[in-house]
Design a protein around this motif. Structure first.
Motif, PDB file in Angstrom:
ATOM      1  N   MET A  64       0.832  -1.202   0.000  1.00  0.00           N
ATOM      2  CA  MET A  64       0.000   0.000   0.000  1.00  0.00           C
ATOM      3  C   MET A  64       0.868   1.254   0.000  1.00  0.00           C
ATOM      4  O   MET A  64       0.524   2.258  -0.633  1.00  0.00           O
ATOM      5  CB  MET A  64      -0.924  -0.010   1.214  1.00  0.00           C
ATOM      6  N   PHE A  65       2.008   1.199   0.700  1.00  0.00           N
ATOM      7  CA  PHE A  65       2.942   2.330   0.704  1.00  0.00           C
ATOM      8  C   PHE A  65       3.367   2.671  -0.721  1.00  0.00           C
ATOM      9  O   PHE A  65       3.344   3.828  -1.145  1.00  0.00           O
ATOM     10  CB  PHE A  65       4.159   1.964   1.561  1.00  0.00           C
ATOM     11  N   MET A  66       3.735   1.634  -1.489  1.00  0.00           N
ATOM     12  CA  MET A  66       4.163   1.875  -2.877  1.00  0.00           C
ATOM     13  C   MET A  66       3.017   2.372  -3.741  1.00  0.00           C
ATOM     14  O   MET A  66       3.194   3.243  -4.599  1.00  0.00           O
ATOM     15  CB  MET A  66       4.752   0.593  -3.467  1.00  0.00           C
ATOM     16  N   VAL A  71      11.530   4.137  -8.387  1.00  0.00           N
ATOM     17  CA  VAL A  71      11.654   4.178  -6.928  1.00  0.00           C
ATOM     18  C   VAL A  71      10.972   2.976  -6.275  1.00  0.00           C
ATOM     19  O   VAL A  71      11.336   2.564  -5.166  1.00  0.00           O
ATOM     20  CB  VAL A  71      11.061   5.498  -6.382  1.00  0.00           C
ATOM     21  N   ASN A  72      10.002   2.361  -6.964  1.00  0.00           N
ATOM     22  CA  ASN A  72       9.285   1.217  -6.387  1.00  0.00           C
ATOM     23  C   ASN A  72      10.122  -0.056  -6.331  1.00  0.00           C
ATOM     24  O   ASN A  72       9.860  -0.929  -5.495  1.00  0.00           O
ATOM     25  CB  ASN A  72       8.033   0.908  -7.217  1.00  0.00           C
ATOM     26  N   LEU A  94       6.184  -9.209  -8.892  1.00  0.00           N
ATOM     27  CA  LEU A  94       5.627  -8.721 -10.153  1.00  0.00           C
ATOM     28  C   LEU A  94       5.562  -7.195 -10.183  1.00  0.00           C
ATOM     29  O   LEU A  94       5.802  -6.578 -11.229  1.00  0.00           O
ATOM     30  CB  LEU A  94       4.225  -9.311 -10.352  1.00  0.00           C
ATOM     31  N   PHE A  95       5.278  -6.579  -9.037  1.00  0.00           N
ATOM     32  CA  PHE A  95       5.215  -5.119  -8.983  1.00  0.00           C
ATOM     33  C   PHE A  95       6.590  -4.507  -9.244  1.00  0.00           C
ATOM     34  O   PHE A  95       6.706  -3.475  -9.906  1.00  0.00           O
ATOM     35  CB  PHE A  95       4.689  -4.656  -7.623  1.00  0.00           C
ATOM     36  N   ALA A  96       7.643  -5.139  -8.715  1.00  0.00           N
ATOM     37  CA  ALA A  96       8.997  -4.655  -8.984  1.00  0.00           C
ATOM     38  C   ALA A  96       9.304  -4.708 -10.480  1.00  0.00           C
ATOM     39  O   ALA A  96       9.851  -3.757 -11.059  1.00  0.00           O
ATOM     40  CB  ALA A  96      10.020  -5.468  -8.195  1.00  0.00           C
ATOM     41  N   LEU A 112      -2.306  -4.645 -12.220  1.00  0.00           N
ATOM     42  CA  LEU A 112      -2.611  -6.042 -11.961  1.00  0.00           C
ATOM     43  C   LEU A 112      -1.834  -6.564 -10.756  1.00  0.00           C
ATOM     44  O   LEU A 112      -2.391  -7.237  -9.887  1.00  0.00           O
ATOM     45  CB  LEU A 112      -2.288  -6.872 -13.207  1.00  0.00           C
ATOM     46  N   SER A 113      -0.546  -6.243 -10.694  1.00  0.00           N
ATOM     47  CA  SER A 113       0.261  -6.726  -9.568  1.00  0.00           C
ATOM     48  C   SER A 113      -0.178  -6.076  -8.262  1.00  0.00           C
ATOM     49  O   SER A 113      -0.222  -6.727  -7.205  1.00  0.00           O
ATOM     50  CB  SER A 113       1.749  -6.469  -9.832  1.00  0.00           C
ATOM     51  N   ALA A 114      -0.551  -4.779  -8.304  1.00  0.00           N
ATOM     52  CA  ALA A 114      -1.037  -4.117  -7.095  1.00  0.00           C
ATOM     53  C   ALA A 114      -2.367  -4.722  -6.642  1.00  0.00           C
ATOM     54  O   ALA A 114      -2.639  -4.818  -5.441  1.00  0.00           O
ATOM     55  CB  ALA A 114      -1.193  -2.623  -7.347  1.00  0.00           C
ATOM     56  N   ALA A 115      -3.195  -5.146  -7.605  1.00  0.00           N
ATOM     57  CA  ALA A 115      -4.472  -5.778  -7.260  1.00  0.00           C
ATOM     58  C   ALA A 115      -4.264  -7.045  -6.440  1.00  0.00           C
ATOM     59  O   ALA A 115      -5.124  -7.421  -5.629  1.00  0.00           O
ATOM     60  CB  ALA A 115      -5.253  -6.112  -8.536  1.00  0.00           C
ATOM     61  N   LEU A 116      -3.131  -7.705  -6.622  1.00  0.00           N
ATOM     62  CA  LEU A 116      -2.857  -8.931  -5.889  1.00  0.00           C
ATOM     63  C   LEU A 116      -2.405  -8.665  -4.450  1.00  0.00           C
ATOM     64  O   LEU A 116      -2.801  -9.384  -3.533  1.00  0.00           O
ATOM     65  CB  LEU A 116      -1.789  -9.753  -6.617  1.00  0.00           C
TER      66      LEU A 116
END
Length: 462
Positions: free
Chosen positions: A21-23, A172-173, A86-88, A112-116
């Protein structure tokens, strides 16, 4: 990664679960600030800029419900680990995108990756902090850490956009996601898989189609070749939404179990999440463009100008967790959104005067919004049965992201139809105030709650 339930969950657990959530919040704040730089570098139109923001929100909102089912079925900790990796990767793809179209596609994958990871982290938080009082404080700190990202976003964005350009908003993520991924085996206890439920493919397709039609109508509506096309799109979106609801009601394994909304508190908390998304994210886009293109501030000074807003989000989220056991969810949501509505209207008035007055007017809208978030989240977690905790979290996350999607696309529509950015800002803030007032009214459906927890709704496991 074997479950590690031998330790007492504390700050390391909370930090790991909050990283996603921070990212997500950090990304939203920096990306909005980077939009003018993207427009210059990629020669992007207003529609393409809006799609860069909303492609992320579209896949995030549309897929989060299936992500909740996936977390319940495969185990939330496993899904959290996959999604952080996946988010990275997708953040790296965004940072390397050569043009606007590639960036929009990469943003869809990033969403999509954030949804997970969002429903997985909230489901794991409920499991790790089983005591209601500790859970309430953990939810407040979870929101506070997310708000810290909102505070860091504008300043960090201004600093990154100088040497790295707009690509720094995504790069930055990468280290944050990898650090959280590596810490999971040592900080996050395992959670037993929920009872098996089948995938809801028809509902998923109908839900995604509905959101896509709404998004397309708002973003591309002003540019359609024929006047009849916009009403046709709106009618199609309405029919798709009705089909989605009928499919969910008829499916015993629905990804959005309609019975959850049989609890008035659950339904009210989700309405609050929707209007907060519409009001805050629509205003955030308008403010970012107004400060840089209307007042001609550079990225760093625009970020510093939004620091009071972000700072109040941090303070409000940290305060919210402490106030919740004393005030109760209903009173805290109501008073917070009334304060937010007053803040939005104050900013309309202050936009006629010097920047200092505008910065001062940001304080109540941020504080009020932050105070409402923790009781909203706690209400959803407490009213859902334990075996559907990740699904209930996913419903709230999807609703909030739908609000962000509509708010951002609506802000772009207001800009397209307004004479200048100042006029667009005043209209957008007025709409945000009305949305906040509707959320304050919805709080009356949340039962009075002090230190006791809300009764969980009985929902069939089949």
């Amino acid at each position: 990664m074997s479950p590690n339930a031998s330790f007492r969950p504390g700050l390391p657990t909370l930090l790991t679960l909050s990283a996603g959530m921070f990212m997500a919040v950090l990304d939203t704040n920096i990306v909005n600030l980077a939009l003018p730089a993207m427009q210059r570098s990629l020669s992007a139109s207003l529609s393409e800029l809006t799609w860069i923001v909303d492609a992320y929100a579209l896949s995030l909102a549309g897929l989060m419900l299936s992500a909740g089912w996936l977390a319940d079925r495969l185990g939330a900790r496993r899904v959290l680990a996959w999604s952080l990796g996946l988010f990275a990767l997708t953040s790296l793809l965004c940072g390397l995108a050569p043009d606007a179209r590639v960036l929009i596609i990469a943003r869809l994958l990033q969403g999509l990756s954030a949804a997970l990871f969002i429903p997985s982290s909230l489901g794991l938080l409920r499991h790790a902090f089983s005591d209601p009082a500790r859970r309430a404080r953990a939810v407040g700190l979870y929101g506070g850490l997310s708000a810290t990202a909102a505070a860091a976003g504008p300043v960090l964005g201004g600093l990154l956009l100088g040497p790295l350009g707009w690509r720094g908003a995504f790069l930055v993520n990468v280290p944050i996601a990898l650090a959280a991924l590596l810490s999971i085996p040592f900080t996050v206890p395992g959670q037993p898989p929920a009872p098996k439920r089948g995938a809801d493919l028809p509902g998923q397709l109908a839900g995604m189609l509905t959101l896509a039609l709404i998004c397309y109508a708002l973003i591309e509506g002003p540019h359609l070749a024929h006047i009849w096309m916009l009403p046709a799109l709106c009618a199609a979106a309405l029919l798709s939404a009705l089909a989605f609801w009928r499919l969910e009601r008829a499916n015993p394994q629905a990804m959005m179990p309609p019975a959850l909304f049989g609890h008035p508190a659950f339904a009210a908390a989700n309405w609050v999440g929707l209007v907060i998304g519409v009001a805050y994210f629509g205003s955030l886009l308008l403010l970012s463009l107004y400060l840089q293109q209307g007042l001609k501030l550079d990225a760093l000074h625009a970020g510093l100008s939004m620091l009071p807003l972000a700072g109040c989000l941090v303070a409000g989220n940290l305060l919210a967790g402490r106030l919740l056991p004393k005030l109760g969810a209903r009173r805290q949501i109501r008073d917070g959104l009334l304060l937010a509505a007053a803040g939005y209207l104050s900013l309309v008035w202050a936009s006629q005067y010097a920047l200092a007055w505008q910065l001062l007017a940001m304080l109540p809208l941020a504080l009020g919004t932050a105070l409402a978030i923790a009781p909203m989240t706690a209400t959803v977690l407490e009213t859902a049965p334990p075996h559907l905790s990740s699904t209930a979290s996913a419903v709230l996350g999807a609703v909030r992201q739908t609000g962000a999607l509509v708010g951002t696309a609506g802000a772009a529509l207001v800009i397209a139809r307004s004479a200048d950015l100042r006029h667009a800002l005043d209209i957008g803030l007025s709409i945000a105030a009305l949305a906040s007032l509707s959320g304050a009214w919805a709080a009356s459906w949340v039962p009075k709650m002090r230190e006791q927890s809300l009764p969980a709704l009985a929902v069939s496991e089949h």
